[in-house]
Design a protein around this motif. Sequence first.
Motif, PDB file in Angstrom:
ATOM      1  N   UNK A  75       0.747  -1.226  -0.088  1.00 28.64           N
ATOM      2  CA  UNK A  75       0.366  -0.078   0.052  1.00 28.64           C
ATOM      3  C   UNK A  75       1.015   1.319   0.128  1.00 28.64           C
ATOM      4  N   UNK A  78       1.900   1.225  -3.467  1.00 25.52           N
ATOM      5  CA  UNK A  78       1.242   2.600  -4.085  1.00 25.52           C
ATOM      6  C   UNK A  78       0.969   4.037  -3.859  1.00 25.52           C
ATOM      7  N   UNK A  83       1.945   1.882 -10.100  1.00 25.68           N
ATOM      8  CA  UNK A  83       0.779   0.698 -10.272  1.00 25.68           C
ATOM      9  C   UNK A  83       1.316   0.046 -10.992  1.00 25.68           C
ATOM     10  N   UNK A 100     -14.840   0.541  -3.950  1.00 31.79           N
ATOM     11  CA  UNK A 100     -13.389   0.116  -3.452  1.00 31.79           C
ATOM     12  C   UNK A 100     -12.932   0.936  -4.652  1.00 31.79           C
ATOM     13  N   UNK A 103     -12.742   3.969  -1.608  1.00 30.36           N
ATOM     14  CA  UNK A 103     -11.597   3.509  -1.052  1.00 30.36           C
ATOM     15  C   UNK A 103      -9.753   3.999  -1.434  1.00 30.36           C
ATOM     16  N   UNK A 104      -9.624   3.137  -2.397  1.00 33.69           N
ATOM     17  CA  UNK A 104      -8.390   3.133  -2.933  1.00 33.69           C
ATOM     18  C   UNK A 104      -7.787   4.913  -3.726  1.00 33.69           C
ATOM     19  N   UNK A 107      -7.363   6.523  -0.171  1.00 33.91           N
ATOM     20  CA  UNK A 107      -6.359   5.736   1.471  1.00 33.91           C
ATOM     21  C   UNK A 107      -5.506   6.339   0.174  1.00 33.91           C
ATOM     22  N   UNK A 108      -5.281   6.374  -0.703  1.00 28.50           N
ATOM     23  CA  UNK A 108      -3.998   7.433  -1.701  1.00 28.50           C
ATOM     24  C   UNK A 108      -3.510   8.923  -1.434  1.00 28.50           C
ATOM     25  N   UNK A 110      -4.979  10.593   1.296  1.00 35.21           N
ATOM     26  CA  UNK A 110      -5.173  10.205   3.128  1.00 35.21           C
ATOM     27  C   UNK A 110      -3.317  10.004   3.105  1.00 35.21           C
ATOM     28  N   UNK A 116      -9.933  14.328   2.128  1.00 34.92           N
ATOM     29  CA  UNK A 116     -11.005  12.989   1.341  1.00 34.92           C
ATOM     30  C   UNK A 116     -11.599  13.984   0.086  1.00 34.92           C
ATOM     31  N   UNK A 160      -8.297   2.672 -12.928  1.00 31.70           N
ATOM     32  CA  UNK A 160      -7.523   2.496 -11.349  1.00 31.70           C
ATOM     33  C   UNK A 160      -6.759   3.394 -11.827  1.00 31.70           C
ATOM     34  N   UNK A 164      -6.491   7.207 -10.409  1.00 29.00           N
ATOM     35  CA  UNK A 164      -4.872   6.960  -8.689  1.00 29.00           C
ATOM     36  C   UNK A 164      -3.548   8.168  -9.357  1.00 29.00           C
TER      37      UNK A 164
END
Lengths: 250, 449
Positions: A75, A78, A83, A100, A103-104, A107-108, A110, A116, A160, A164
Amino acid sequence: MLEIRNLVVKIADEDKQILNGLNLTVNAGEVAAIMGPNGSGKSTLSYVIAGKEDYEVLDGEILLNGENLLEMEADARAAAGIFLAFQYPLEIPGVATMTFLKAAMNAQRKARGEAELLTPDFIKQVNGAADKLGIDREMLRRPLNVGFSGGEKKRMEILQMALLSPSMCILDETDSGLDIDALRIVAEGVNALRAQNRGFLVITHYQRLLDHIVPDTVHVMSKGRIVRTGGKELALELEKSGYASYGEAA
Amino acid sequence: MAIITPLKTAAEQQLVEQFANIKAELPGAGAMRKVREDAFAGFEAKGLPHRRLESWRYTDLRNLVREAMPLVRRPTRPQAIADRLALQTIAGRRFVTIDGVFSADDSDLTGLPEGIRARSLAEALTESPDEVAAAFTAPEVARDDSALMLNAAFAQDGVVIEIADGIELDQPIVLLALGTGASEASIVSRSLVKIGAGAKVTVVELQESVGAAPVQINHATSFVIGEGAQVEHVRMVSRQRAETVQVQSLLVELGGHAAFDSVAVAVNCGVLRQQSFLRYGGEHSRAALRGINLLRKQEHSDVTLVMDHAAAHGESRELFKTIIEGEGTGVFQGKVVVRPHSQKTDGSMKSHALLLNDGATMFNKPELEIFADDVVCGHGATVAQIDAEQLFYLMARGLPRPQAEALVLAAFVGEVADFVSDEGVHEIVGREIDCWLGQREGAPKPGVA
């Protein structure tokens, strides 16, 4: 950007050594292709960069912008900008695709100390990226990758990747299981992400994918090492001659 | 051959004394008196269920109940009960028992729509003991079960619900069983739910405890479901003391062309035995028993069920998901019985467990007893760890390990939780599950996703 030095890796529970002192550099803005026969260690390399636990690194280092990835869990890698577009994206029943993705992304954010995403912004981003890849809204409502065709799964990987916004993209045999049309859509998605500050490592058996994603550099991998490096014409040469001259049957 | 003289344990002796002292005070004259006497005689002959009985192999009640706690007679109503009642709001008709005793003041008895009748078991036994006594007859496949015998002998109260033919309710009937945990005690109760032909209802049973004292609970709910009726059932046992020992029996007699869909959830359940006996009394009926068990520390949940296909063209579906960490123990014993004339039976039984660490234990024992020749029956049972490939995939997208695990675990049990179709009930079940997942070590704080 990505620098791999003398990487020696074995499978964690076995004595089988897969990577034997591999050296590789991918610069920012560069698209590097790795070609090689089955069993040469291409997928292992992608997993080791991304932080899969089934492998033991015996020697060497992997640096991303000077940071040692080997000291991080998957994690954290990432969040640092790696990636991996999976060869076989996992089906995760019960996890809604949108849940998902959110969340992904969060999370990144954060991990990077950012706030957020607000839901409307998130939905806008997803819809915009999905439209470009021809992913319909119905697919986004399904559980992650469940019941997706091979082509849909690969498009979901690129979605994704787009959302990301990583600095180093690794594509592990993204062309496998794709028909010509799907291949073109996926390649267009990747090409749209090519940027000065982003590197790509494109792993493939075949030259076909490289017609659509034209590489700056082509590396030939055999027995866990890079054995030859050249320009995009090297891919064409391999297509004709095969891998036999590198000591392995195709 | 040696003659074995059954020796009574201390608890069994205490139960004999308790019954002698209390039987005259228990509600129900006439036939009910006989039901109680017969049930207790049956219990005396067998004693508490123990591990040498195949159906109780993994839950040794004789060992777990060293001492029979005194039966609660007149429960107190501590502030904690009032607080819990104020918080526990589901849109629906609520009927409350406190330590197994019906609480009229806390129940929605006024303004009931036509076609619903609700009263306490004690009241029903006083009004029509013979009729109610008949409802205590144990199903054939559970006739030897001495926990059920104890329930029939001692049950002093509960809720009796009768739904008339053709009634369709858009909100659930909620049977809320609160334990005070005021002192170490035993709670024995029975609820009876009779659903008329063609009716369509959701019945929710919530079993919670608020106090500090461990208790012994023996509760049974009997459903009699009329022709063509459709019933959804949810039972959640939660918020129990770790040392509480509990038997929850579900008895269902299913009429022809009827449907019964049940989801049973156990979370923070102490030591729990959940036994279900479902009989297909008419043809073309469909039943599904599903469940979620979340266990940690020394918690124990035993799911034992018998689907008795006594009529043709029956369909049964069982799906149980169990997550165990710490030294928890899960049990799934499922039996599908297909009687000789019950052709075209379609049965499928599945139990899946995830063990999160080395000390966790799961016993899976699916059984098929098929005496008809034209049936489709199958079963599957798995015990596994969290899928490492799934975890890696999620982590490779930036989810920290605890969050990735929480997502995979929530999805694992979510497949069953999603069978709860009432939104309000689904939310309450989901909240208990999230809360349990949130209590895992290193679990992400709510709101991160």
